[in-house]
Design an enzyme around this catalytic site. Structure first.
Site, short mmCIF file in Angstrom:
data_model
loop_
_atom_site.label_atom_id
_atom_site.label_comp_id
_atom_site.label_asym_id
_atom_site.label_seq_id
_atom_site.Cartn_x
_atom_site.Cartn_y
_atom_site.Cartn_z
N SER A 121 0.79 -1.19 -0.12
CA SER A 121 -0.06 -0.09 -0.14
C SER A 121 0.84 1.23 0.04
O SER A 121 0.32 2.47 -0.15
CB SER A 121 -0.65 0.14 1.30
OG SER A 121 -1.64 -1.03 1.50
N HIS A 142 -1.57 -2.96 -7.10
CA HIS A 142 -2.15 -2.74 -5.87
C HIS A 142 -3.71 -2.77 -5.91
O HIS A 142 -4.37 -1.94 -6.50
CB HIS A 142 -1.78 -1.17 -5.48
CG HIS A 142 -2.43 -0.78 -4.04
ND1 HIS A 142 -2.95 0.35 -3.65
CD2 HIS A 142 -2.52 -1.71 -2.53
CE1 HIS A 142 -3.28 0.19 -2.29
NE2 HIS A 142 -2.88 -0.51 -1.72
N GLU A 154 -4.33 0.08 -8.66
CA GLU A 154 -3.54 0.98 -8.88
C GLU A 154 -1.97 0.34 -9.57
O GLU A 154 -1.54 -0.57 -9.11
CB GLU A 154 -2.89 1.77 -7.83
CG GLU A 154 -3.92 2.74 -7.08
CD GLU A 154 -3.69 3.49 -5.80
OE1 GLU A 154 -3.95 4.80 -5.65
OE2 GLU A 154 -3.23 2.73 -4.90
N ASN A 193 -4.31 5.92 -0.97
CA ASN A 193 -3.75 6.19 0.25
C ASN A 193 -3.18 7.33 0.70
O ASN A 193 -3.40 7.47 1.70
CB ASN A 193 -2.99 4.87 0.59
CG ASN A 193 -3.63 3.53 0.96
OD1 ASN A 193 -4.61 3.68 1.50
ND2 ASN A 193 -3.37 2.53 0.36
N1 LIG Z 1 -5.74 -4.56 4.21
C1 LIG Z 1 -5.94 -3.72 3.05
O1 LIG Z 1 -7.09 -3.22 2.84
C2 LIG Z 1 -5.04 -3.75 2.10
C3 LIG Z 1 -5.43 -3.17 1.07
C4 LIG Z 1 -4.81 -2.93 -0.03
C5 LIG Z 1 -3.20 -3.55 -0.07
N2 LIG Z 1 -2.89 -4.11 1.22
C6 LIG Z 1 -1.50 -4.45 1.30
O2 LIG Z 1 -1.57 -5.98 0.99
C7 LIG Z 1 -0.35 -6.39 2.02
C8 LIG Z 1 -1.04 -7.70 2.90
O3 LIG Z 1 -2.01 -6.92 3.50
P1 LIG Z 1 -3.22 -7.79 4.50
O4 LIG Z 1 -4.23 -6.93 4.85
O5 LIG Z 1 -3.62 -8.98 3.51
O6 LIG Z 1 -2.50 -8.31 5.59
P2 LIG Z 1 -2.78 -9.61 6.54
O7 LIG Z 1 -2.14 -9.28 8.07
O8 LIG Z 1 -4.34 -10.06 6.57
O9 LIG Z 1 -1.93 -10.86 5.88
C9 LIG Z 1 -0.50 -10.79 5.62
C10 LIG Z 1 -0.11 -12.22 5.58
O10 LIG Z 1 1.15 -12.49 5.01
C11 LIG Z 1 1.74 -13.52 5.66
N3 LIG Z 1 3.20 -13.57 5.52
C12 LIG Z 1 3.82 -12.94 6.46
N4 LIG Z 1 5.17 -13.14 5.94
C13 LIG Z 1 5.15 -13.88 5.03
C14 LIG Z 1 6.35 -14.53 4.09
N5 LIG Z 1 7.80 -14.38 4.29
N6 LIG Z 1 5.91 -15.22 3.39
C15 LIG Z 1 4.62 -15.48 3.02
N7 LIG Z 1 3.66 -14.94 3.66
C16 LIG Z 1 3.89 -14.14 4.57
C17 LIG Z 1 0.96 -13.55 7.16
O11 LIG Z 1 1.18 -14.88 7.62
C18 LIG Z 1 -0.38 -13.20 6.47
O12 LIG Z 1 -1.24 -14.19 6.59
C19 LIG Z 1 0.27 -5.36 2.81
O13 LIG Z 1 1.45 -4.99 1.96
C20 LIG Z 1 -0.80 -4.17 2.77
O14 LIG Z 1 -0.41 -3.07 2.93
C21 LIG Z 1 -3.92 -4.24 2.35
#
Ligand SMILES: NC(=O)c1ccc[n+]([C@@H]2O[C@H](COP(=O)([O-])OP(=O)(O)OC[C@H]3O[C@@H](n4cnc5c(N)ncnc54)[C@H](O)[C@@H]3O)[C@@H](O)[C@H]2O)c1
Length: 287
Positions: A121, A142, A154, A193
């Site tokens: 993000s 994204h 994005e 964001n």
């Molecule tokens: N939550 C949102 O609304 C949103 C929206 C757009 C983008 N994002 C981005 O997406 C990404 C993930 O966010 P999320 O909300 O899914 O987080 P989340 O905490 O729900 O999930 C993250 C996952 O990554 C896993 N993980 C950690 N280290 C790892 C590794 N080395 N290899 C494989 N898996 C690993 C964790 O076990 C977890 O299941 C982030 O970069 C976040 O900024 C989030």
């Protein structure tokens, strides 16, 4: 048209499982990598639940649900992504962790034309690109949460991303996933964001100062501005940990007070109050 058939997804949290779902629903072969068997199982459950929801709301037939489920496999070994043509990283929002993942992906992924994408993000794509020997093939794709519902993607290009990589990622998102693409230069927060986070942080500051209750802040924006959801509900949906991490990246990049995380957000994350995913944030989701 897109040539990507074999997709890798790194992480199967909120976003990774959604990304795996939309790829599988488009008929692609998807391998998801998680850190351990428990996290992979949780990701698989999230995926199944979302596909079941799609079926019960009439968006998917049983055969389509089964085909999508059959198209996704889970692994804890990054080496299993060796034959992927496109890998989308969606691990936690932590720069050091993501740089490590891109270094490893660069060693593991065999196809020298493969595109390595991040769903970050806020972390500059250049920092992930230079962790590899192929920064011209590294791009930000994204997605928005929930991925199967929200159409926006994005595309974020670093100074080194090649036009071929941009064209391939655009064709994939537009023609295969039927997303609406907007483009952004490589600045923390990109377009959405950079605008959204200051708004969410302002709502948290307003609540923290005792200015108004969480319910009244959310009702104000839903009923007064026709937003589908108020800012505190939205922060719970995004995850307080992710919101904090994104705010920190924005603050580090621009040094503007409007991006500085309010102490209440930091304290709530320290307490494990992460929003819907942990059962409690600004609201209680425990049943
Ligand atoms: N939550 C949102 O609304 C949103 C929206 C757009 C983008 N994002 C981005 O997406 C990404 C993930 O966010 P999320 O909300 O899914 O987080 P989340 O905490 O729900 O999930 C993250 C996952 O990554 C896993 N993980 C950690 N280290 C790892 C590794 N080395 N290899 C494989 N898996 C690993 C964790 O076990 C977890 O299941 C982030 O970069 C976040 O900024 C989030």
């Amino acid at each position: 048209m897109s040539d990507f058939q074999r997709i890798g997804v790194v992480g199967s949290g909120l976003m990774g499982s959604g990304i795996a779902e939309v790829c599988a629903r488009a008929g692609l072969d998807v391998i998801v990598r998680e850190i351990d068997a428990g996290a992979a199982e949780a990701g698989q459950k999230r995926l199944t639940k979302s596909l079941d929801r799609g079926m019960s709301s009439g968006k998917l037939t049983e055969a389509e649900r089964d085909a999508a489920l059959g198209g996704v496999s889970f692994t804890t070994d990054l080496g299993d992504l060796a034959d992927r043509q496109l890998v989308i990283e969606a691990a936690v929002e932590d720069e050091t962790l993501k740089v490590g993942i891109f270094k490893e992906l660069d060693k593991v992924v065999v196809d020298e034309r493969a595109v390595l994408a991040s769903n970050t993000s806020s972390i500059p794509i250049m920092k992930l690109g230079i962790a590899t020997a192929r920064p011209e093939q590294v791009i930000g794709i994204h997605f928005f949460n929930p991925v199967p519902v929200l159409r926006l993607v994005e595309l974020v290009t670093s100074l080194m991303t090649s036009p071929e990589t941009v064209a391939a990622a655009d064709a994939f998102a537009t023609d295969v996933l039927h997303k609406q693409v907007i483009r952004s230069k490589d600045r923390a927060g990109f377009v959405v964001n950079a605008l959204l986070i200051p708004y969410l942080l302002s709502a948290i500051r307003m609540m923290e100062s005792g200015f108004a209750t969480a319910e009244d802040i959310d009702t104000g924006m839903v009923e007064g501005c026709n937003h589908p959801m108020g800012p505190l509900h939205l922060t719970d949906l995004i995850g307080l940990d992710t919101t904090l991490a994104v705010a920190q990246s924005l603050y580090e990049e621009f040094k503007e007070p409007l991006y500085a995380p309010p102490p209440m957000l930091s304290r709530m994350v320290e307490a494990g109050l992460l929003g819907r995913k942990s059962g409690r944030g600004f609201y209680d989701y425990a049943r």
